[in-house]
Design a protein around this motif. Structure first.
Motif, PDB file in Angstrom:
ATOM      1  N   CYS A 135      93.647  60.770  53.257  1.00 49.37           N
ATOM      2  CA  CYS A 135      93.822  59.783  52.192  1.00 49.37           C
ATOM      3  C   CYS A 135      93.599  60.463  50.851  1.00 49.37           C
ATOM      4  CB  CYS A 135      92.839  58.628  52.376  1.00 49.37           C
ATOM      5  SG  CYS A 135      93.003  57.350  51.118  1.00 49.37           S
ATOM      6  N   VAL A 136      94.532  60.257  49.937  1.00 48.55           N
ATOM      7  CA  VAL A 136      94.397  60.771  48.568  1.00 48.55           C
ATOM      8  C   VAL A 136      93.977  59.606  47.673  1.00 48.55           C
ATOM      9  CG1 VAL A 136      95.644  61.726  46.590  1.00 48.55           C
ATOM     10  CG2 VAL A 136      96.099  62.603  48.898  1.00 48.55           C
ATOM     11  N   VAL A 137      92.913  59.803  46.915  1.00 44.52           N
ATOM     12  CA  VAL A 137      92.474  58.804  45.937  1.00 44.52           C
ATOM     13  C   VAL A 137      92.707  59.392  44.550  1.00 44.52           C
ATOM     14  CG1 VAL A 137      90.582  57.364  45.081  1.00 44.52           C
ATOM     15  CG2 VAL A 137      90.709  57.938  47.532  1.00 44.52           C
ATOM     16  N   ILE A 138      93.507  58.707  43.746  1.00 45.87           N
ATOM     17  CA  ILE A 138      93.825  59.193  42.393  1.00 45.87           C
ATOM     18  C   ILE A 138      93.085  58.323  41.376  1.00 45.87           C
ATOM     19  CG2 ILE A 138      95.653  59.703  40.736  1.00 45.87           C
ATOM     20  CD1 ILE A 138      97.648  59.703  43.084  1.00 45.87           C
ATOM     21  N   GLY A 139      92.319  58.967  40.481  1.00 46.91           N
ATOM     22  CA  GLY A 139      91.561  58.232  39.454  1.00 46.91           C
ATOM     23  C   GLY A 139      90.172  57.903  39.970  1.00 46.91           C
ATOM     24  N   ILE A 140      89.219  58.806  39.700  1.00 47.96           N
ATOM     25  CA  ILE A 140      87.873  58.644  40.258  1.00 47.96           C
ATOM     26  C   ILE A 140      86.962  58.052  39.175  1.00 47.96           C
ATOM     27  CG2 ILE A 140      86.062  59.761  41.616  1.00 47.96           C
ATOM     28  CD1 ILE A 140      88.819  59.822  42.939  1.00 47.96           C
ATOM     29  N   ALA A 196     100.186  63.024  52.885  1.00 49.46           N
ATOM     30  CA  ALA A 196      99.047  62.102  52.921  1.00 49.46           C
ATOM     31  C   ALA A 196      99.452  60.826  53.641  1.00 49.46           C
ATOM     32  CB  ALA A 196      98.593  61.786  51.501  1.00 49.46           C
ATOM     33  N   ASP A 197      98.594  60.374  54.538  1.00 45.12           N
ATOM     34  CA  ASP A 197      98.900  59.144  55.280  1.00 45.12           C
ATOM     35  C   ASP A 197      98.739  57.919  54.396  1.00 45.12           C
ATOM     36  OD1 ASP A 197      99.162  60.262  58.171  1.00 45.12           O
ATOM     37  OD2 ASP A 197      97.428  61.252  57.271  1.00 45.12           O
ATOM     38  N   VAL A 198      97.754  57.969  53.496  1.00 45.35           N
ATOM     39  CA  VAL A 198      97.497  56.853  52.578  1.00 45.35           C
ATOM     40  C   VAL A 198      97.200  57.439  51.206  1.00 45.35           C
ATOM     41  CG1 VAL A 198      95.954  54.905  52.049  1.00 45.35           C
ATOM     42  CG2 VAL A 198      96.578  55.396  54.437  1.00 45.35           C
ATOM     43  N   VAL A 199      97.768  56.847  50.176  1.00 42.80           N
ATOM     44  CA  VAL A 199      97.434  57.225  48.802  1.00 42.80           C
ATOM     45  C   VAL A 199      96.960  55.968  48.079  1.00 42.80           C
ATOM     46  CG1 VAL A 199      98.226  58.244  46.633  1.00 42.80           C
ATOM     47  CG2 VAL A 199      99.242  59.005  48.803  1.00 42.80           C
ATOM     48  N   VAL A 200      95.772  56.052  47.492  1.00 37.30           N
ATOM     49  CA  VAL A 200      95.253  54.950  46.679  1.00 37.30           C
ATOM     50  C   VAL A 200      95.327  55.401  45.230  1.00 37.30           C
ATOM     51  CG1 VAL A 200      93.336  53.352  46.314  1.00 37.30           C
ATOM     52  CG2 VAL A 200      93.604  54.465  48.553  1.00 37.30           C
ATOM     53  N   ASP A 201      96.237  54.802  44.457  1.00 33.46           N
ATOM     54  CA  ASP A 201      96.369  55.175  43.046  1.00 33.46           C
ATOM     55  C   ASP A 201      95.570  54.179  42.199  1.00 33.46           C
ATOM     56  OD1 ASP A 201      97.033  55.807  40.472  1.00 33.46           O
ATOM     57  OD2 ASP A 201      99.202  55.819  40.775  1.00 33.46           O
ATOM     58  N   CYS A 202      94.454  54.646  41.674  1.00 30.92           N
ATOM     59  CA  CYS A 202      93.598  53.785  40.844  1.00 30.92           C
ATOM     60  C   CYS A 202      93.870  54.009  39.350  1.00 30.92           C
ATOM     61  CB  CYS A 202      92.119  54.048  41.150  1.00 30.92           C
ATOM     62  SG  CYS A 202      91.645  53.605  42.824  1.00 30.92           S
TER      63      CYS A 202
END
Ligand code: NAD
Ligand code: ZN
Ligand code: ZN
Length: 344
Positions: free
Chosen positions: A168-173, A235-241
């Motif tokens: 999982c990629v999380v963008i914007g921490i 990436a199986d899941v990307v969460v773009d914050c």
């Protein structure tokens, strides 16, 4: 009482207002903590008329019950609670299914959105919006109600894809993203890759459980591809914050065939989706794109449970109420790490 209000579009200032009285079914909450969400900046920047003015901002609230209105049972003075911010119509299809975050009323009702919020000494809310927080610090409980709940809900949508061994990629921490990393770490066995343009945000990502960090820049997609392999893998899941053009381009540039894009950030960017057979696709086949909104009351109860179990801790910078405009100035400048929390 003191309140920090949007007195006109774009104008945030501290004013004196009468302390509200709880109506039937409502509770008067003494605000203990209120998170400064990036969405408040979008509210301040919105076109005139989209949000009412004057409006006390603040939709990430925790506090203690001060007084209850007629007909309220189950709550009494001194009870510590978090506020579920959405006030759905109660009768549409979304609300009837317990998904007030899918309420079909426009604009959706919310504390600090359609009525006065928590950037004040007191706020009134329907008693049904309160959830007990036990002995959790109120400065911790407040960010759970949005910075925690929103990524939790998004991750729940993608839950079937978050199998052990997936990525999982999380963008914007920022406020949401640093909670997203912890929720993934606490509830899944996925490999977590965190992306941000700010070095301090990447340090925070590592501290809260990210396995890899990638600075946002011209080669972000290549850097992530080194970790996840070439298309059609990824990436199986990307969460773009974040949700600006650059982060949406990263998201679709690294997602695997059959992957999921969760567009949480409201940055105003565009994700092109063009079904086509004979070109490099804008998004891979079998990709799903979801645009999650906040979360449900049931999910907030689960998020509070994660917080109480010590599995989800907001990295908090506190400010007194009179410094709330300064906290928002720092948030806009990218100088808040984790969540700014105002303590009235
Ligand atoms: P924040 O300001 O705390 O965090 C944003 C983070 O993104 C920061 O760490 C910043 O450095 C990083 N960032 C900014 N531009 C970037 C870029 N181009 N590439 C990589 N990283 C970048 O904000 P927040 O409070 O966490 O909110 C994030 C977004 O989510 C906002 O748009 C907010 O309105 C939205 N939001 C959506 C929902 C929903 O229900 N969908 C709920 C709450 C907030
Ligand atoms: Zn918010
Ligand atoms: Zn509804």
């Amino acid at each position: 009482m003191r309140a920090v209000r949007m007195t006109a579009p774009g104008v945030l200032e501290q004013v004196e207002v009468p302390t509200p009285t709880p109506g039937p079914g409502e509770v008067l909450v003494r605000v203990g903590a209120v998170g400064a969400c990036h969405s408040d900046l979008h509210i301040l920047d919105a076109a005139p008329g989209v949000f009412p003015t004057p409006l006390t901002l603040g939709h990430e609230i925790a506090g203690t019950v001060d007084a209850v209105g007629d007909g309220v049972t189950g709550w009494s003075g001194g009870d510590r609670a978090a506020v579920y911010g959405i006030i759905g119509c109660g009768t549409c299809r979304g609300c009837l299914h317990g998904r007030e975050n899918q309420c079909r009323t426009v604009p959706v009702g919310g504390v600090g959105l359609s009525r006065d919020g928590g950037l004040a000494e007191y706020v009134t809310v329907p008693a049904s919006r309160l959830l007990p927080v036990g002995d959790l610090e109120l400065t911790q409980a407040a960010p759970l109600t949005d910075a925690g709940l929103t990524p939790y809900h998004a991750i729940e949508l993608a839950r079937p894809a978050l199998r052990p061994g997936t990525t999982c990629v999380v963008i914007g921490i920022g406020g949401l993203g640093h909670m997203a990393v912890q929720i993934l770490a606490a509830t899944t066995a996925v490999r977590i890759i965190a992306v941000d343009s700010d070095v301090a945000a990447l340090d925070l990502a590592t501290r809260v459980g990210a396995h890899h960090v990638v600075p946002a820049g011209p080669d972000t997609v290549d850097r992530i591809r080194e970790l996840v392999g070439p298309a059609p893998d990824g990436a199986d899941v990307v969460v773009d914050c974040v949700g600006v053009d650059a982060t949406l381009a990263t998201a679709r540039g690294v997602v695997a065939t059959g992957g999921r894009l969760l567009l949480v950030g409201l940055g105003g960017g565009t994700l092109p989706v063009r079904p086509v057979a004979d070109e490099p696709p804008t998004v891979p086949f079998e990709t799903s794109v979801e645009v999650p909104f906040w979360g449900t009351r049931a999910e907030l109860q689960e998020v509070i449970a994660l917080g109480r179990a010590g599995l989800l801790t907001a990295d908090v910078q506190t400010f007194p109420l009179e410094h709330a405009p300064e906290a928002y100035r720092l948030l806009r400048a990218g100088e808040i790490h984790g969540r700014a929390v105002i303590v009235p």
